[in-house]
Design a protein around this motif. Structure first.
Motif, PDB file in Angstrom:
ATOM      1  N   PRO A  99       0.886  -1.143  -0.485  1.00 21.35           N
ATOM      2  CA  PRO A  99       0.165  -0.018   0.503  1.00 21.35           C
ATOM      3  C   PRO A  99       0.625   1.005   0.555  1.00 21.35           C
ATOM      4  N   GLU A 100       2.008   1.094   0.278  1.00 21.01           N
ATOM      5  CA  GLU A 100       3.053   2.199   0.218  1.00 21.01           C
ATOM      6  C   GLU A 100       4.683   1.487   0.375  1.00 21.01           C
ATOM      7  N   ALA A 101       5.510   2.425   0.043  1.00 24.24           N
ATOM      8  CA  ALA A 101       6.801   1.713   0.426  1.00 24.24           C
ATOM      9  C   ALA A 101       7.692   2.217   1.040  1.00 24.24           C
ATOM     10  N   GLN A 111      -5.586   1.173  -7.556  1.00 26.52           N
ATOM     11  CA  GLN A 111      -4.139   1.790  -7.466  1.00 26.52           C
ATOM     12  C   GLN A 111      -3.568   3.056  -8.410  1.00 26.52           C
ATOM     13  N   PHE A 112      -2.534   2.971  -7.450  1.00 21.81           N
ATOM     14  CA  PHE A 112      -2.524   4.338  -7.804  1.00 21.81           C
ATOM     15  C   PHE A 112      -0.675   4.847  -8.063  1.00 21.81           C
ATOM     16  N   HIS A 113      -0.001   5.678  -8.343  1.00 15.64           N
ATOM     17  CA  HIS A 113       1.276   5.904  -8.050  1.00 15.64           C
ATOM     18  C   HIS A 113       1.922   6.863  -7.350  1.00 15.64           C
ATOM     19  N   GLY A 162      -1.720   9.657   7.977  1.00 21.06           N
ATOM     20  CA  GLY A 162      -3.196   8.379   8.701  1.00 21.06           C
ATOM     21  C   GLY A 162      -1.937   6.939   9.499  1.00 21.06           C
ATOM     22  N   LEU A 163      -0.586   6.912   9.321  1.00 20.73           N
ATOM     23  CA  LEU A 163       0.307   5.804   9.376  1.00 20.73           C
ATOM     24  C   LEU A 163       0.448   5.853  10.937  1.00 20.73           C
ATOM     25  N   ASP A 164       0.632   4.949  11.373  1.00 21.08           N
ATOM     26  CA  ASP A 164       1.021   4.929  13.121  1.00 21.08           C
ATOM     27  C   ASP A 164       2.644   5.162  13.145  1.00 21.08           C
ATOM     28  N   TYR A 165       3.682   5.110  12.244  1.00 23.68           N
ATOM     29  CA  TYR A 165       4.974   5.182  12.612  1.00 23.68           C
ATOM     30  C   TYR A 165       5.550   6.649  12.296  1.00 23.68           C
ATOM     31  N   TYR A 166       4.807   7.876  12.041  1.00 27.50           N
ATOM     32  CA  TYR A 166       5.511   8.833  12.556  1.00 27.50           C
ATOM     33  C   TYR A 166       5.836   9.014  13.899  1.00 27.50           C
ATOM     34  N   GLN A 167       6.840  10.638  13.941  1.00 27.39           N
ATOM     35  CA  GLN A 167       7.385  11.072  14.942  1.00 27.39           C
ATOM     36  C   GLN A 167       7.846  12.244  14.550  1.00 27.39           C
ATOM     37  N   ALA A 198      -4.397  16.404  -0.720  1.00 26.75           N
ATOM     38  CA  ALA A 198      -2.243  15.727  -0.187  1.00 26.75           C
ATOM     39  C   ALA A 198      -2.268  15.536  -1.846  1.00 26.75           C
ATOM     40  N   PHE A 199      -1.093  16.384  -1.932  1.00 26.23           N
ATOM     41  CA  PHE A 199      -0.626  15.224  -3.238  1.00 26.23           C
ATOM     42  C   PHE A 199       0.266  15.022  -2.808  1.00 26.23           C
ATOM     43  N   CYS A 200       0.939  15.860  -1.511  1.00 22.97           N
ATOM     44  CA  CYS A 200       2.352  14.709  -0.943  1.00 22.97           C
ATOM     45  C   CYS A 200       2.473  14.805   0.503  1.00 22.97           C
ATOM     46  N   GLY A 201       2.739  13.800   1.152  1.00 22.56           N
ATOM     47  CA  GLY A 201       2.862  13.673   2.559  1.00 22.56           C
ATOM     48  C   GLY A 201       4.040  13.015   2.871  1.00 22.56           C
ATOM     49  N   ARG A 217       8.376  12.038   9.675  1.00 27.61           N
ATOM     50  CA  ARG A 217      10.078  11.334  10.473  1.00 27.61           C
ATOM     51  C   ARG A 217       9.757  10.087  10.901  1.00 27.61           C
ATOM     52  N   TYR A 218       9.892   9.635  11.152  1.00 26.93           N
ATOM     53  CA  TYR A 218      10.020   7.565  11.983  1.00 26.93           C
ATOM     54  C   TYR A 218      11.310   7.359  11.975  1.00 26.93           C
ATOM     55  N   HIS A 219      10.946   6.786  13.541  1.00 27.64           N
ATOM     56  CA  HIS A 219      11.767   6.572  13.788  1.00 27.64           C
ATOM     57  C   HIS A 219      11.992   4.776  14.411  1.00 27.64           C
ATOM     58  N   VAL A 259      13.553   9.925   8.002  1.00 27.09           N
ATOM     59  CA  VAL A 259      12.708  10.631   7.622  1.00 27.09           C
ATOM     60  C   VAL A 259      12.063  10.703   5.985  1.00 27.09           C
ATOM     61  N   GLY A 260      11.023  11.385   5.053  1.00 32.37           N
ATOM     62  CA  GLY A 260      11.016  10.953   3.960  1.00 32.37           C
ATOM     63  C   GLY A 260       9.372  11.618   3.525  1.00 32.37           C
ATOM     64  N   ALA A 261       8.844  10.903   2.843  1.00 36.36           N
ATOM     65  CA  ALA A 261       8.081  11.721   1.927  1.00 36.36           C
ATOM     66  C   ALA A 261       7.415  11.115   0.986  1.00 36.36           C
ATOM     67  N   ALA A 262       5.956  10.535   0.822  1.00 38.75           N
ATOM     68  CA  ALA A 262       5.232  10.061  -0.295  1.00 38.75           C
ATOM     69  C   ALA A 262       4.984  11.152  -1.356  1.00 38.75           C
TER      70      ALA A 262
HETATM   71  P1  HAM Z   1       0.338   8.718   2.432  1.00 40.54           P
HETATM   72  O1  HAM Z   1      -0.101  10.390   2.805  1.00 40.54           O
HETATM   73  O2  HAM Z   1      -0.599   7.432   3.065  1.00 40.54           O
HETATM   74  O3  HAM Z   1       2.008   8.502   2.765  1.00 40.54           O
HETATM   75  O4  HAM Z   1       0.452   9.104   1.012  1.00 40.54           O
HETATM   76  C1  HAM Z   1       1.457  10.258   0.005  1.00 40.54           C
HETATM   77  C2  HAM Z   1       0.168  10.579  -1.046  1.00 40.54           C
HETATM   78  O5  HAM Z   1       0.225   9.779  -1.683  1.00 40.54           O
HETATM   79  C3  HAM Z   1      -0.445  11.387  -0.876  1.00 40.54           C
HETATM   80  O6  HAM Z   1      -0.349  12.400  -0.121  1.00 40.54           O
HETATM   81  C4  HAM Z   1      -1.515  11.515  -1.953  1.00 40.54           C
HETATM   82  O7  HAM Z   1      -1.234  12.401  -2.865  1.00 40.54           O
HETATM   83  C5  HAM Z   1      -1.278   9.765  -2.283  1.00 40.54           C
HETATM   84  N1  HAM Z   1      -2.195   8.724  -2.237  1.00 40.54           N
HETATM   85  C6  HAM Z   1      -2.192   8.109  -1.578  1.00 40.54           C
HETATM   86  N2  HAM Z   1      -3.598   7.348  -1.182  1.00 40.54           N
HETATM   87  C7  HAM Z   1      -3.801   7.492  -2.237  1.00 40.54           C
HETATM   88  C8  HAM Z   1      -5.218   7.162  -3.454  1.00 40.54           C
HETATM   89  N3  HAM Z   1      -5.958   6.097  -3.020  1.00 40.54           N
HETATM   90  N4  HAM Z   1      -5.422   7.091  -4.717  1.00 40.54           N
HETATM   91  C9  HAM Z   1      -4.565   8.449  -5.138  1.00 40.54           C
HETATM   92  N5  HAM Z   1      -2.968   8.725  -4.593  1.00 40.54           N
HETATM   93  C10 HAM Z   1      -3.054   8.897  -3.267  1.00 40.54           C
HETATM   94  C11 HAM Z   1       2.812   7.636   2.260  1.00 40.54           C
HETATM   95  O8  HAM Z   1       2.315   6.385   1.556  1.00 40.54           O
HETATM   96  C12 HAM Z   1       4.339   7.418   3.574  1.00 40.54           C
HETATM   97  N6  HAM Z   1       4.356   5.478   3.155  1.00 40.54           N
HETATM   98  C13 HAM Z   1       4.934   8.963   2.840  1.00 40.54           C
HETATM   99  C14 HAM Z   1       6.402   8.785   3.833  1.00 40.54           C
HETATM  100  C15 HAM Z   1       7.293   8.208   2.942  1.00 40.54           C
HETATM  101  N7  HAM Z   1       5.850   8.929   4.603  1.00 40.54           N
HETATM  102  C16 HAM Z   1       7.501   8.749   4.944  1.00 40.54           C
HETATM  103  N8  HAM Z   1       8.574   8.393   4.336  1.00 40.54           N
END
Ligand code: HAM
Length: 414
Positions: free
Chosen positions: A75-77, A116-118, A253-258, A274-277, A280-282, A297-300
């Motif tokens: 669901p995420e990377a 399915q999104f990228h 929305g994810l538990d790993y943040y601090q 939100a187009f990016c989120g 920090r996670y430890h 620390v990171g973002a998607a």
């Molecule tokens: P997230 O907020 O769940 O964070 O997703 C990051 C971004 O992915 C969102 O801001 C949104 O733009 C896009 N996104 C999420 N779900 C969908 C969906 N169902 N359809 C289209 N776009 C979507 C993470 O995934 C964390 N892994 C970010 C991160 C990286 N934190 C630390 N490192």
């Protein structure tokens, strides 16, 4: 008709998508991030442990593989990147990497929300410096404003403190919710006992108003170390001329943040703004099996949401033009082989070419050449075949000339 799965998309023109990915890759490499690829299939346990079993993603949105529920579509990377860090025994930190690709969440599809999104997922593993958070945020801001030419978006930030801060804050928050138990919605009543911080994600206007105006704020309950870091982060962002709004109800929305959490939002995206989120996670690295924690620390970045935003301004972007195409037209079936050989020769020299191989009238092949936007029609009839020549018609000016087949490459390269 067999239709595509709900919440997925066909991308029939990927010019804009490629532009986003190429610009992002170029920019991240300038910041010394390396590209990695991690699997789409991962153990389900990885996300249960890292994102948290009470999160919506793990509780309701996982795509489990039928026949082997221990494996899922990621669901995420971030969790995968942490797993790759541990599993491959990476020793050099900070490990600055990014990856991009499809993610899967069984959400209710709507504008900007897919199953399915990228994402482009960017991580710095093994860094305690809060300056790194400022650098990641500044990097993203530069990517959006300079490389992708966005002008209408905002950066929201908050600071969730350390584990101890949050535990103390949760007690405060629970007291507050209990005092207002008759004013909050049923879902918040449940979240109070399961995942209390997520009450701040409530979509109910009345609850949102209550939390924004009256609920205790975590940034007012930070220990002295976190308080200093929170100050430092804001000062650094100001120094780097990054505008931001502090949003005390931003919890992600994810538990790993601090500590640091942030989101880039745009008013042009509707409810899914939100187009990016990131943040920090430890504990993640330890959770997936390392002996020690690695502050990270990171973002998607949500690629589909960027596409929605860029579609509106794409005329302003330096999108690559497709190469000029040459249409090779055999007048009769007997000239087809030579037409195909000429096309091969052009392509070998980097000139895009398409042979009109459907046996058709000259008129309809010329119409087809027009339809594909050919720069020239290169016509080979019996006479041209005999003389090893071709008639070259400029499709814009209508000018025509005969050339030796051996002169074509040089002529078209001009
Ligand atoms: P997230 O907020 O769940 O964070 O997703 C990051 C971004 O992915 C969102 O801001 C949104 O733009 C896009 N996104 C999420 N779900 C969908 C969906 N169902 N359809 C289209 N776009 C979507 C993470 O995934 C964390 N892994 C970010 C991160 C990286 N934190 C630390 N490192």
């Amino acid at each position: 008709m067999i239709k595509r799965v709900t919440g997925t998309q066909d991308f029939l023109d990927i010019t804009l998508l490629n532009f986003i990915i190429e610009q992002t890759k170029k920019y991240l490499k300038l910041h010394h991030f390396s590209e990695i690829i991690v699997p789409i299939l991962e153990p389900t346990e990885l996300f249960k442990r890292s994102l948290g079993v009470e999160t919506d993603v793990v509780k309701k949105e996982m795509y489990l593989i039928s026949g082997d529920e221990n494996i899922c579509l990621r669901p995420e990377a971030t969790a995968s990147t942490a797993r790759a860090f541990v599993e491959n025994g990476i020793q050099t930190t900070p490990w600055k990497v990014f990856t991009w690709g499809p993610m899967f969440r069984h959400e209710r599809p709507q504008k900007g929300r897919y199953r399915q999104f990228h994402q482009v997922s960017i991580e710095v593993i093994g860094t305690n410096a809060i300056a790194q958070d400022a650098e990641v945020i500044a990097l993203l801001d530069g990517l959006f404003s300079k490389m992708l030419a966005f002008d209408s978006y905002a950066l929201l930030i908050n600071f969730l403190g350390c584990h101890e801060d949050r535990e103390a804050f949760k007690v405060e928050l629970r007291k507050f919710l209990e005092t207002h138990i008759n004013e909050i919605c049923d879902q918040c009543k449940v979240r109070k006992d399961t995942n209390i911080m997520r009450v701040f994600d409530c979509k109910n206007e009345k609850d949102k108003e209550l939390y924004a105006t009256q609920a205790p704020k975590i940034i007012q309950h930070l220990c002295s170390v976190c308080s200093t870091e929170w100050q430092e982060l804001q000062e650094l962002l100001e120094l780097l001329s990054i505008s931001f709004h502090v949003q005390p109800t931003l919890v992600r929305g994810l538990d790993y943040y601090q500590k640091t959490v942030f989101e880039f939002v745009s008013g042009n995206l509707g409810a899914q703004n939100a187009f990016c989120g990131g943040g920090r996670y430890h504990q993640l690295v330890k959770i997936v099996g390392a002996r020690e924690d690695q502050p990270s620390v990171g973002a998607a970045i949500g690629v589909e949401r960027l596409l929605l935003m860029l579609e509106a301004i794409k005329d302003r972007l330096p999108l690559p033009q497709p190469p000029a195409i040459q249409a090779i037209i055999p007048v009769e079936p007997a000239q087809k082989p030579i037409a195909m050989l000429v096309a091969q020769e052009l392509i070998k020299h980097g000139i895009a070419a398409q042979t009109m191989i459907e046996s058709d009238s000259l008129k309809s092949m010329m119409r087809q050449a027009n339809r594909i936007g050919a720069q020239h029609a290169i016509i080979i009839g019996p006479e041209e075949l005999a003389k090893k020549e071709a008639r070259v018609k400029n499709m814009t000016t209508g000018e025509e000339q005969s050339l030796k087949q051996t002169e074509l490459v040089q002529f078209l390269m001009k």
